[in-house]
Write a protein that holds these residues in place. Structure first.
Motif, mmCIF file in Angstrom:
data_model
loop_
_atom_site.group_PDB
_atom_site.id
_atom_site.type_symbol
_atom_site.label_atom_id
_atom_site.label_comp_id
_atom_site.label_asym_id
_atom_site.label_seq_id
_atom_site.Cartn_x
_atom_site.Cartn_y
_atom_site.Cartn_z
ATOM 1 N N ALA A 597 0.826 -1.205 0.000
ATOM 2 C CA ALA A 597 0.000 0.000 0.000
ATOM 3 C C ALA A 597 0.861 1.257 0.000
ATOM 4 C CB ALA A 597 -0.928 -0.008 1.210
ATOM 5 N N LEU A 598 1.923 1.266 0.776
ATOM 6 C CA LEU A 598 2.773 2.455 0.861
ATOM 7 C C LEU A 598 3.581 2.658 -0.415
ATOM 8 C CD1 LEU A 598 4.008 2.153 4.558
ATOM 9 C CD2 LEU A 598 2.326 3.757 3.630
ATOM 10 N N MET A 599 4.064 1.585 -1.023
ATOM 11 C CA MET A 599 4.777 1.722 -2.290
ATOM 12 C C MET A 599 3.854 2.257 -3.385
ATOM 13 S SD MET A 599 7.453 -1.488 -2.590
ATOM 14 C CE MET A 599 6.314 -2.789 -2.127
ATOM 15 N N ALA A 600 2.604 1.826 -3.361
ATOM 16 C CA ALA A 600 1.639 2.277 -4.374
ATOM 17 C C ALA A 600 1.386 3.782 -4.284
ATOM 18 C CB ALA A 600 0.335 1.509 -4.223
ATOM 19 N N GLN A 601 1.567 4.344 -3.098
ATOM 20 C CA GLN A 601 1.353 5.784 -2.936
ATOM 21 C C GLN A 601 2.464 6.614 -3.565
ATOM 22 O OE1 GLN A 601 0.803 6.569 1.262
ATOM 23 N NE2 GLN A 601 -0.850 5.073 1.455
ATOM 24 N N LYS A 602 3.604 5.987 -3.851
ATOM 25 C CA LYS A 602 4.740 6.690 -4.461
ATOM 26 C C LYS A 602 5.261 5.881 -5.639
ATOM 27 C CE LYS A 602 6.393 8.827 -0.153
ATOM 28 N NZ LYS A 602 7.573 8.997 0.748
ATOM 29 N N PRO A 603 4.506 5.850 -6.736
ATOM 30 C CA PRO A 603 4.903 5.004 -7.863
ATOM 31 C C PRO A 603 6.263 5.406 -8.431
ATOM 32 C CG PRO A 603 3.115 6.492 -8.471
ATOM 33 C CD PRO A 603 3.258 6.594 -6.999
ATOM 34 N N ALA A 604 6.972 4.431 -8.948
ATOM 35 C CA ALA A 604 8.287 4.674 -9.525
ATOM 36 C C ALA A 604 8.162 5.428 -10.841
ATOM 37 C CB ALA A 604 9.004 3.345 -9.740
ATOM 38 N N GLY A 605 9.093 6.364 -11.056
ATOM 39 C CA GLY A 605 9.126 7.125 -12.298
ATOM 40 C C GLY A 605 10.096 6.530 -13.303
ATOM 41 N N LYS A 606 10.492 7.334 -14.254
ATOM 42 C CA LYS A 606 11.416 6.891 -15.301
ATOM 43 C C LYS A 606 12.752 6.492 -14.677
ATOM 44 C CE LYS A 606 13.574 8.359 -19.624
ATOM 45 N NZ LYS A 606 13.775 9.483 -20.587
ATOM 46 N N ASN A 607 13.267 5.354 -15.110
ATOM 47 C CA ASN A 607 14.544 4.819 -14.626
ATOM 48 C C ASN A 607 14.532 4.539 -13.122
ATOM 49 O OD1 ASN A 607 15.701 5.111 -17.225
ATOM 50 N ND2 ASN A 607 16.184 7.257 -16.770
ATOM 51 N N GLU A 608 13.347 4.394 -12.550
ATOM 52 C CA GLU A 608 13.224 4.127 -11.123
ATOM 53 C C GLU A 608 12.602 2.762 -10.884
ATOM 54 O OE1 GLU A 608 12.747 8.653 -9.296
ATOM 55 O OE2 GLU A 608 10.990 7.331 -9.403
ATOM 56 N N GLY A 609 12.800 2.248 -9.691
ATOM 57 C CA GLY A 609 12.182 0.985 -9.329
ATOM 58 C C GLY A 609 12.152 0.798 -7.825
ATOM 59 N N TRP A 610 11.093 0.141 -7.370
ATOM 60 C CA TRP A 610 10.972 -0.222 -5.959
ATOM 61 C C TRP A 610 11.504 -1.641 -5.752
ATOM 62 C CZ3 TRP A 610 10.010 2.509 -1.736
ATOM 63 C CH2 TRP A 610 9.251 3.683 -1.815
ATOM 64 N N GLY A 611 12.239 -1.837 -4.684
ATOM 65 C CA GLY A 611 12.640 -3.171 -4.262
ATOM 66 C C GLY A 611 12.086 -3.451 -2.887
ATOM 67 N N PHE A 612 11.822 -4.733 -2.610
ATOM 68 C CA PHE A 612 11.181 -5.116 -1.346
ATOM 69 C C PHE A 612 11.893 -6.323 -0.748
ATOM 70 C CE2 PHE A 612 8.261 -7.995 0.861
ATOM 71 C CZ PHE A 612 7.771 -7.168 1.862
ATOM 72 N N ALA A 613 11.938 -6.376 0.577
ATOM 73 C CA ALA A 613 12.395 -7.572 1.295
ATOM 74 C C ALA A 613 11.775 -7.579 2.677
ATOM 75 C CB ALA A 613 13.916 -7.624 1.392
ATOM 76 N N ILE A 614 11.653 -8.770 3.239
ATOM 77 C CA ILE A 614 11.069 -8.927 4.568
ATOM 78 C C ILE A 614 11.888 -9.967 5.323
ATOM 79 C CG2 ILE A 614 9.426 -10.715 3.830
ATOM 80 C CD1 ILE A 614 7.380 -9.417 5.772
ATOM 81 N N HIS A 615 11.958 -9.804 6.639
ATOM 82 C CA HIS A 615 12.799 -10.708 7.424
ATOM 83 C C HIS A 615 12.332 -10.706 8.876
ATOM 84 C CE1 HIS A 615 16.566 -13.055 7.380
ATOM 85 N NE2 HIS A 615 16.761 -12.629 8.614
ATOM 86 N N ARG A 616 12.376 -11.868 9.496
ATOM 87 C CA ARG A 616 12.132 -11.982 10.938
ATOM 88 C C ARG A 616 13.456 -12.236 11.630
ATOM 89 N NH1 ARG A 616 11.593 -16.037 14.920
ATOM 90 N NH2 ARG A 616 10.050 -15.592 16.548
ATOM 91 N N SER A 617 13.768 -11.428 12.621
ATOM 92 C CA SER A 617 14.966 -11.666 13.420
ATOM 93 C C SER A 617 14.755 -11.081 14.805
ATOM 94 C CB SER A 617 16.216 -11.064 12.768
ATOM 95 O OG SER A 617 16.136 -9.650 12.676
ATOM 96 N N PHE A 618 15.401 -11.680 15.798
ATOM 97 C CA PHE A 618 15.300 -11.222 17.178
ATOM 98 C C PHE A 618 13.841 -11.101 17.602
ATOM 99 C CE2 PHE A 618 19.231 -9.911 15.245
ATOM 100 C CZ PHE A 618 20.164 -10.417 16.134
ATOM 101 N N VAL A 619 13.047 -12.078 17.132
ATOM 102 C CA VAL A 619 11.617 -12.262 17.393
ATOM 103 C C VAL A 619 10.787 -11.025 17.048
ATOM 104 C CG1 VAL A 619 11.958 -14.123 19.042
ATOM 105 C CG2 VAL A 619 11.835 -11.814 19.898
ATOM 106 N N ALA A 620 11.244 -10.256 16.066
ATOM 107 C CA ALA A 620 10.472 -9.151 15.523
ATOM 108 C C ALA A 620 10.453 -9.285 14.003
ATOM 109 C CB ALA A 620 11.062 -7.802 15.938
ATOM 110 N N TYR A 621 9.544 -8.570 13.372
ATOM 111 C CA TYR A 621 9.331 -8.691 11.933
ATOM 112 C C TYR A 621 9.573 -7.327 11.299
ATOM 113 C CZ TYR A 621 6.886 -12.845 13.617
ATOM 114 O OH TYR A 621 6.567 -14.028 14.248
ATOM 115 N N ALA A 622 10.380 -7.305 10.236
ATOM 116 C CA ALA A 622 10.703 -6.036 9.589
ATOM 117 C C ALA A 622 10.596 -6.187 8.080
ATOM 118 C CB ALA A 622 12.103 -5.568 9.976
ATOM 119 N N ALA A 623 10.038 -5.186 7.454
ATOM 120 C CA ALA A 623 9.966 -5.120 5.995
ATOM 121 C C ALA A 623 10.543 -3.790 5.551
ATOM 122 C CB ALA A 623 8.522 -5.261 5.510
ATOM 123 N N VAL A 624 11.299 -3.823 4.468
ATOM 124 C CA VAL A 624 11.918 -2.616 3.933
ATOM 125 C C VAL A 624 11.626 -2.544 2.440
ATOM 126 C CG1 VAL A 624 14.105 -1.448 3.432
ATOM 127 C CG2 VAL A 624 13.737 -2.510 5.667
#
Length: 750
Positions: A597-624
């Motif tokens: 949802a947040l990436m959709a609010q800021k669509p990529a322009g020319k020569n741009e791109g969004w990358g995504f990853a998610i990971h659980r560590s130290f019993v917490a969940y983080a996405a970037v």
């Protein structure tokens, strides 16, 4: 914002003196709440849940002194722990004074690493606050001669329900101090809707001193007679001093003495590396004296170590079968070429590079040793210094200063042991100051690594099996030189613990010898494992014509709790019970939805791109999620989104700051981080050849904390692992190549 008095180091004796002068106080020892203090005092060793020291003291002046037993390095723990104590105590935040705890095993663990200060201490600190509140209420009830059920604590005072009677905490301190400690079973803890401090953003209590230049760090104390030392350490791990000509060094103005250090034996652990200390009346003279030394070093088994050729070796090894660490289902007997996708990812050696290199003052005399240490682990400092000096641990007093960054480096007390040894030889207090060059060339490095991932895909683009291998020198080698394979406690960090919802999973650990000191760095093995798995999922998505987020959803499957039963390993779960901190796929999925949802609010322009990853560590969940712009070979990081579900959050302001810091730390590693070895020695020396992220490279960072009623998870480290893969994935989305080797500055202009 509230103003605080300066934070001070107080021992139990100091606090007794303080309140003796003021006339009286209520003081609470953390007795484990299930123990009697008498029983606990007779116990030789105390575990995490067996605390026996001061946390709360209330003076007749109505001030509340709350002890923080963990180390402050900017993460805000000297604010967070007092928030939890103050909330259950019903203390007025403006009347709180924070006391820094010294090294003392009666606190239980004081290790400020592993993102565990709040997740390990939250319940215990709540109980400590509730215990004090109960005693204050009991004291008021006895004074008014009413049942305790008719009184309640609120806003730094105890009130009577049936009248307007009110007594301040200061007025009750003396009487409350005479009461027995209540049994834990009788305590009533607040419900979350009653919290007044937990969940509230507070500026860290050290902020004014930090901004005003009054904050005390490892090198800032000045005991009488202080001298200064720097050390010439072996250039290659495992070599030792063979000969020395110190005649020129002794002629340098200000140089007072030259002190050889003992040659370490066995595994490195937290021993000094050896070498020669130059002691002087000032740091500059010590540095100049070190330059004038003429030293020769013995040969070492690591003399031929070259990091580039070693990485090639690891890349080859991960292509071959190795020791199975996790097995679910049966791998295909033959992997069909047209249905198989594979990739190898590498991460180089990495250094901690905190803004404040290691620094400590040690003063050894006939009575013992006192240190002023920039330390993440004061108890380990106490233990190792005592062991080196051959004295009892209680003869070593460790004053914990602020840390100018740590990232795991300052949880290794070798520099404190160095200082104590030198002080014992010269009979003077000494400041041992590491230079930036010392820190990069002689520290404990994050391991060089290679990861191999292989997937079998059916005709519908669905992954049927995954094979993964990881190779890196183990931290276990720091404590046992025979260890030459990643250990289970490291494989649990983002490798064996991915909750794939597929029929066949195999994880293998590959042999990797150690050629230098290996130590934990912020998020530890999750760094390389997060980069590998986060990149591989994106590559699978592209191969299958799906978005990265859709591929993650498919691989994770439906919301559920994964316990990894009957898969050939016992999951360590960062030392937490899986019933309390389960691997919850639903929390992954919620983060994925929000990131989309947040990436959709800021669509990529020319020569741009969004990358995504998610990971659980130290019993917490983080996405970037990271957006980049790629113009030819020029890379610009345009935007970043960091999401975290860390369960119950004590100080949202600090959590947001930690998320921002994690993105910057992760970008720094991914873009620039690389330590090289040639002929056994580190080739980098300072920030000109080990650069860190600078303002022009840092994008705007939007953070969001996912509301959760779960118990607290870690915060300081979980945001780091998804950064590098999100960045690499964004480059592909912007039209660039797939880079599987870090740092990215090897491939692109930054």
């Amino acid at each position: 914002m509230s103003k605080f008095t300066a934070i001070e180091n107080f021992s139990r004796r100091d606090v007794l003196k303080l309140f003796g002068a003021s006339g009286g106080a209520l003081m609470l020892g953390a007795s484990g709440l299930g123990w009697s203090p008498m029983l606990a005092a007779q116990t030789a060793a105390f575990g995490e849940e067996q605390r026996l020291n001061l946390f709360i003291a209330i003076g007749e002046d109505n001030r509340v002194y709350l002890t923080c037993h963990r180390s402050e390095m900017g993460q805000g723990i000297r604010t967070g722990i007092p928030q939890v104590l103050a909330d259950e105590l019903e203390a007025d935040w403006d009347k709180v004074v924070v006391v820094q705890g010294l090294a003392d095993k009666r606190y239980g663990s004081q290790n400020t690493d592993g993102s565990r200060s709040i997740r390990k201490g939250f319940d215990k600190m709540r109980e400590m606050g509730a215990m004090a509140r109960h005693m204050l209420e009991q004291a008021a009830a006895e004074r008014w001669q009413v049942p305790v059920t008719e009184v309640y604590a609120k806003a730094h005072a105890v009130h009577h329900k049936g009248s307007d009677k009110r007594l301040s905490y200061g007025e009750l301190a003396m009487a409350a101090a005479k009461l027995p400690l209540p049994d834990a079973k009788t305590l009533t803890l607040k419900t979350p809707d009653q919290f007044t401090q937990i969940g509230k953003g507070h500026t860290i209590v050290d902020m004014d001193d930090m901004l005003g230049g009054r904050a005390i760090y490892g090198a800032d104390n000045r005991p009488e007679g202080l001298v200064y030392a720097v050390i010439a350490r072996p250039p290659v791990f495992g070599s030792a001093l063979e000969s020395m000509d110190d005649s020129a060094a002794r002629k340098v103005a200000g140089v007072l003495d030259i002190v050889p250090l003992p040659i370490p034996k066995g595994a490195p652990a937290f021993q000094p590396l050896g070498g020669v200390a130059v002691v002087a009346s000032n740091t500059w003279s010590a540095l100049e004296g070190r330059k004038a030394l003429k030293l020769s070093w013995s040969k070492s088994a690591n003399d031929s170590h070259n990091s580039k050729s070693y990485l090639d070796t690891l890349k080859q090894r991960v292509r071959e079968p190795a020791k199975v660490a996790r097995e679910l289902g049966s791998q295909p007997a033959n992997w069909p070429e047209d249905k198989m996708f594979s990739a190898t990812y590498t991460v180089p050696y990495l250094a901690h590079a905190p803004m404040e290199p290691p620094a400590v003052i040690a003063s050894v005399d006939k009575n013992g040793c006192e240190l002023w240490a920039s330390s993440q682990t004061p108890q380990s400092t106490q233990q190792n210094v005592a062991g080196m000096l051959g004295i009892d641990e209680d003869k070593v007093k460790v004053n914990v200063t602020l840390l100018g960054g740590g990232f795991g480096r300052k949880s290794k007390p070798d520099f404190s042991v160095e200082a104590a040894f030198i002080s014992s030889k010269i009979n003077k207090p000494v400041l041992v100051q590491w230079s930036r060059e010392d820190e990069l060339r002689n520290g404990y490095l994050h391991a060089i690594s290679a990861q191999y991932y292989q997937a079998c895909i059916d005709d519908k683009g669905k992954v049927q099996a995954i094979l993964s291998r990881t190779a890196f020198p183990s931290i276990g080698s720091t404590f046992d030189s025979a260890v030459d394979t990643p250990q289970p406690f490291e494989l649990d960090l983002g490798f064996t613990d991915i909750p794939w919802d597929i029929s066949a999973v195999r994880c293998e650990a590959v042999k990797a010898e150690t050629h230098t000191r290996i130590g934990w760095l912020r998020s530890v093995s999750n760094i390389q494992h997060g980069f590998g798995v986060g990149s591989f999922v994106d590559e699978l998505a592209i191969a299958n014509g799906k978005s990265c987020t859709a591929q993650w959803r498919e691989l994770l499957g439906k919301a559920r709790v994964e316990n990894f039963a009957n898969q050939g390993f016992e999951y360590g779960n960062y030392g937490e019970d899986q019933g309390r901190h389960p691997v919850d796929v639903g929390r992954y999925l919620k983060l994925i939805d929000r990131a989309e949802a947040l990436m959709a609010q800021k669509p990529a322009g020319k020569n741009e791109g969004w990358g995504f990853a998610i990971h659980r560590s130290f019993v917490a969940y983080a996405a970037v999620a990271i957006k980049v712009r790629l113009e030819g070979d020029k890379l610009t990081v345009v935007d970043a989104i960091a999401l975290m579900d860390a369960g119950t959050v004590v100080n949202p302001d600090r959590v947001a700051a930690q998320m921002e810091g994690a993105v910057m730390f992760g970008l720094s590693l991914a873009l620039f981080g690389e330590i090289d070895f040639d002929q056994g020695a580190v080739t980098q020396s300072n920030f000109h050849d080990y650069p860190l992220l600078r303002l022009p490279h840092c994008p705007p960072i939007a953070t969001e904390i996912i509301a959760s009623s779960a118990v607290p998870g870690g915060v300081g480290e979980p945001g780091v692992p998804p950064v590098a893969p999100a960045l690499a994935n964004a480059i592909v989305a912007a039209g660039g190549a797939r880079y599987r080797e870090l740092p990215l500055s090897k491939h692109l202009k930054i």
